[in-house]
Design a protein around this motif. Structure first.
Motif, PDB file in Angstrom:
ATOM      1  N   THR A  91       3.467   0.808 -11.083  1.00 29.81           N
ATOM      2  CA  THR A  91       2.766   0.530 -12.337  1.00 29.81           C
ATOM      3  C   THR A  91       3.750   0.146 -13.431  1.00 29.81           C
ATOM      4  O   THR A  91       3.508  -0.802 -14.189  1.00 29.81           O
TER       5      THR A  91
ATOM      6  N   THR B 165       0.869  -1.177   0.000  1.00 25.61           N
ATOM      7  CA  THR B 165       0.000   0.000   0.000  1.00 25.61           C
ATOM      8  C   THR B 165       0.904   1.224   0.000  1.00 25.61           C
ATOM      9  O   THR B 165       2.049   1.172   0.456  1.00 25.61           O
TER      10      THR B 165
ATOM     11  N   ARG C  10      -2.134   7.765  -1.190  1.00 25.27           N
ATOM     12  CA  ARG C  10      -2.788   8.172  -2.444  1.00 25.27           C
ATOM     13  C   ARG C  10      -2.049   9.329  -3.109  1.00 25.27           C
ATOM     14  O   ARG C  10      -2.094   9.491  -4.317  1.00 25.27           O
TER      15      ARG C  10
ATOM     16  N   ARG D   8      -3.205  -2.004  -9.504  1.00 22.41           N
ATOM     17  CA  ARG D   8      -3.917  -1.363  -8.397  1.00 22.41           C
ATOM     18  C   ARG D   8      -5.189  -2.135  -8.108  1.00 22.41           C
ATOM     19  O   ARG D   8      -5.935  -2.503  -9.020  1.00 22.41           O
ATOM     20  N   ASP D   9      -5.456  -2.365  -6.836  1.00 21.36           N
ATOM     21  CA  ASP D   9      -6.654  -3.093  -6.422  1.00 21.36           C
ATOM     22  C   ASP D   9      -7.830  -2.123  -6.373  1.00 21.36           C
ATOM     23  O   ASP D   9      -7.876  -1.232  -5.533  1.00 21.36           O
ATOM     24  N   ASP D  10      -8.757  -2.291  -7.293  1.00 22.32           N
ATOM     25  CA  ASP D  10      -9.958  -1.464  -7.315  1.00 22.32           C
ATOM     26  C   ASP D  10     -11.181  -2.235  -6.831  1.00 22.32           C
ATOM     27  O   ASP D  10     -12.309  -1.740  -6.921  1.00 22.32           O
TER      28      ASP D  10
ATOM     29  N   GLN E  33       3.643   5.339  -7.048  1.00 21.28           N
ATOM     30  CA  GLN E  33       2.618   4.669  -7.843  1.00 21.28           C
ATOM     31  C   GLN E  33       3.073   4.485  -9.282  1.00 21.28           C
ATOM     32  O   GLN E  33       2.825   3.438  -9.893  1.00 21.28           O
TER      33      GLN E  33
END
Length: 155
Positions: free
Chosen positions: A132, A119, A122, A138-140, A128
């Motif tokens: 990527t 994690t 944000r 990413r867990d949506d 991030q």
């Protein structure tokens, strides 16, 4: 010359504690080098985490990542939670974080882990972007919740 990535050794604990303290400050925690050293020493001595360090050609530690072994009940298999990743500001933008992440993935595969989780804030867009670019998704689907059960005086 890029830094060498290797497992943490006992002699590294004071230097990695300095980096860990900076990592905690990044996440708005008050500086506390004594607590950082205690925490990292306990994890090392109890073999509760796996720490990889990035060592510059000068011998200085310039980054680290810390992973905790865990399990995924749904997959009925072991996983690593990559909880901490930090690169000294002087060693950023040269691929040190990428090297640490790639070494962590290789170690997870060697250790028989089926997945790695992490994690990040944000607002931590640089991290991030790195994740990527390395193929992390990413867990949506799932939401993460937490609840404090002891006061912040712990660390």
């Amino acid at each position: 010359m890029p830094p060498a990535i290797r497992p943490l050794q006992v002699a590294d604990l004071p230097a990695v504690a300095q980096l860990f303290d900076q990592y905690r400050q990044f996440y708005q925690q008050a500086p506390n080098i004594e607590a950082a050293l205690r925490f990292m020493t306990e994890r090392f001595e109890r073999q509760e985490s796996l720490v990889l360090v990035a060592q510059a050609p000068t011998g200085q530690l310039v980054g680290f990542c810390q992973m905790y072994p865990s399990f995924c009940s749904v997959e009925a298999a072991p996983i690593y939670t990559l909880y901490d990743l930090f690169v000294s500001p002087l060693a950023r933008e040269v691929g040190t974080g990428r090297q640490l992440m790639q070494a962590a993935q290789a170690r997870a595969a060697a250790d028989g882990m089926v997945r790695m989780d992490l994690t990040t804030a944000r607002t931590n867009l640089k991290a991030q972007s790195l994740y990527t670019s390395l193929g992390w998704g990413r867990d949506d689907v799932f939401l993460t919740f937490n609840r404090r059960v002891v006061g912040p005086e712990r660390l």
